[in-house]
Scaffold this motif. Sequence first.
Motif, mmCIF file in Angstrom:
data_model
loop_
_atom_site.group_PDB
_atom_site.id
_atom_site.type_symbol
_atom_site.label_atom_id
_atom_site.label_comp_id
_atom_site.label_asym_id
_atom_site.label_seq_id
_atom_site.Cartn_x
_atom_site.Cartn_y
_atom_site.Cartn_z
ATOM 1 N N ALA A 152 32.153 44.453 43.320
ATOM 2 C CA ALA A 152 32.999 44.671 42.151
ATOM 3 C C ALA A 152 34.359 44.056 42.429
ATOM 4 C CB ALA A 152 33.132 46.159 41.831
ATOM 5 N N PHE A 153 35.083 43.749 41.361
ATOM 6 C CA PHE A 153 36.414 43.155 41.509
ATOM 7 C C PHE A 153 37.208 43.410 40.232
ATOM 8 C CE2 PHE A 153 33.555 39.929 39.841
ATOM 9 C CZ PHE A 153 34.257 39.387 38.783
ATOM 10 N N VAL A 154 38.512 43.278 40.343
ATOM 11 C CA VAL A 154 39.385 43.463 39.178
ATOM 12 C C VAL A 154 39.333 42.204 38.327
ATOM 13 C CG1 VAL A 154 41.735 43.886 38.382
ATOM 14 C CG2 VAL A 154 40.859 45.103 40.385
ATOM 15 N N LEU A 162 41.156 37.351 34.348
ATOM 16 C CA LEU A 162 40.499 36.326 35.153
ATOM 17 C C LEU A 162 39.533 35.574 34.253
ATOM 18 C CD1 LEU A 162 39.725 34.970 37.822
ATOM 19 C CD2 LEU A 162 38.228 36.916 38.291
ATOM 20 N N ALA A 163 39.800 34.295 34.015
ATOM 21 C CA ALA A 163 39.023 33.523 33.051
ATOM 22 C C ALA A 163 37.707 33.004 33.617
ATOM 23 C CB ALA A 163 39.861 32.357 32.532
ATOM 24 N N ILE A 178 45.844 42.587 47.563
ATOM 25 C CA ILE A 178 45.955 44.026 47.326
ATOM 26 C C ILE A 178 45.464 44.470 45.954
ATOM 27 C CG2 ILE A 178 47.827 44.333 48.979
ATOM 28 C CD1 ILE A 178 49.811 44.272 46.676
ATOM 29 N N VAL A 179 45.273 43.538 45.024
ATOM 30 C CA VAL A 179 44.798 43.929 43.699
ATOM 31 C C VAL A 179 43.275 43.817 43.591
ATOM 32 C CG1 VAL A 179 44.874 41.711 42.470
ATOM 33 C CG2 VAL A 179 45.470 43.830 41.259
ATOM 34 N N ARG A 180 42.654 43.208 44.576
ATOM 35 C CA ARG A 180 41.194 43.036 44.663
ATOM 36 C C ARG A 180 40.643 42.165 43.525
ATOM 37 N NH1 ARG A 180 41.496 48.291 47.155
ATOM 38 N NH2 ARG A 180 41.084 47.898 49.349
ATOM 39 N N CYS A 181 41.276 41.029 43.358
ATOM 40 C CA CYS A 181 40.794 39.985 42.457
ATOM 41 C C CYS A 181 40.486 38.764 43.309
ATOM 42 C CB CYS A 181 41.845 39.643 41.406
ATOM 43 S SG CYS A 181 41.419 38.201 40.395
ATOM 44 N N PRO A 182 39.262 38.224 43.263
ATOM 45 C CA PRO A 182 38.887 37.129 44.170
ATOM 46 C C PRO A 182 39.467 35.767 43.835
ATOM 47 C CG PRO A 182 37.051 37.688 42.730
ATOM 48 C CD PRO A 182 38.119 38.700 42.460
ATOM 49 N N THR A 186 45.275 34.240 39.918
ATOM 50 C CA THR A 186 45.246 35.337 38.953
ATOM 51 C C THR A 186 45.704 36.630 39.599
ATOM 52 O OG1 THR A 186 43.362 34.258 37.864
ATOM 53 C CG2 THR A 186 43.814 36.542 37.267
ATOM 54 N N ALA A 187 45.349 36.821 40.865
ATOM 55 C CA ALA A 187 45.735 38.040 41.578
ATOM 56 C C ALA A 187 47.246 38.206 41.610
ATOM 57 C CB ALA A 187 45.175 38.009 43.000
ATOM 58 N N GLU A 188 47.983 37.133 41.849
ATOM 59 C CA GLU A 188 49.437 37.223 41.894
ATOM 60 C C GLU A 188 50.015 37.665 40.553
ATOM 61 O OE1 GLU A 188 51.536 37.015 44.472
ATOM 62 O OE2 GLU A 188 49.696 36.947 45.672
#
Length: 357
Positions: A152-154, A162-163, A178-182, A186-188
């Motif tokens: 799973a991911f944000v 996340l497009a 730290i946001v757990r987006c791969p 986009t994580a930033e």
Amino acid sequence: MNSFGQIFRLTSFGESHGVGIGGIIDGCPAGVEIDLDFIQNELDRRKPGQSKITTQRQESDQVEFLSGIFEGKTQGTPIGFLIRNKDQHSNDYNNLKDVFRPSHADYTYLKKYGSRDHRGGGRSSARETIARVVAGSIAKLMLKQFDVSVHAFVQRVGDVELAKSYKELDLNQTDSNIVRCPDPETAEKMIARIEVAGKNHDTVGGIVQGVIQGVPVGLGEPVFNKLHADLGHAMLGINAVKGFEYGSGFEGTRLSGSEHNDVFIKSDSGIRTKTNHSGGIQGGISNGEDIYFNVAFKPIATLLKEQQTVDKEENEVTINPKGRHDPCVLPRAVPIVEAMAALVIADHYLLNKINQS
């Protein structure tokens, strides 16, 4: 109503500010190799105080196994475990003892049970999900034997989305930030959005996407206990969840039937589908394709700012909550979503085994 699952079954206990949170796992087959470091790492992914965008409550969340494991393997007997609470600041909630916090379970709990634990929400607190992560970790270890993986991911924070498709991503990079987006770029942006909410003493919601790969054909029941229905039941039982969709979900309603149908094709690995709008489940039963789904989380209800409400005497009051709270639940929700998905797949794997025997 504190148990989940039919064969692989978790019963949890405990409150946010009580002695601890624990559970009993029944129905886990004997012989599953238990990797304690893996289980603790899963708990560390969920625990508070892990980054600047999570609550600063400090809990080690160290799990103690009390039964059911011997010489590193499950015994087929009930697995008992406990995680002790150590950093409760119960006094932070004294001024909320007699008031109903907006969008919390305070009012409904009091009306249902006649009393409530006001310290951090008691049993309604998301701290209860620790037990689910322990059980889900063991389910993951069981599924690993069958080459089934759960990720799973944000996928979205507020309006920062996340497009890319999960197929374009390296899901092993989910925990690289730290946001757990791969996706690092986009994580930033997601982190910045959460920081804005925190600085404004506000909160923000979003979406966690789950992906289950390696599921064999045939899991799930044709009428009740359809695989997607049990996944929905699992996800909608997580604190702060407001919605669940799998496969094409609501967006699929924009397509015509000829666009949406997943055409069967012959491949080197057997029968597959050319597309996967079905999300790996057809007729409530897995078809061997990836199972993917979205889980919508609301903005956390606790705001560290003044709000209007009423107390149990129906007087209008103003509250200004104290305590340590997440401005966004999503990063810590990722391992919970994975855990609940693993519990569902493990349970259906065992159900299917019984049906075939």
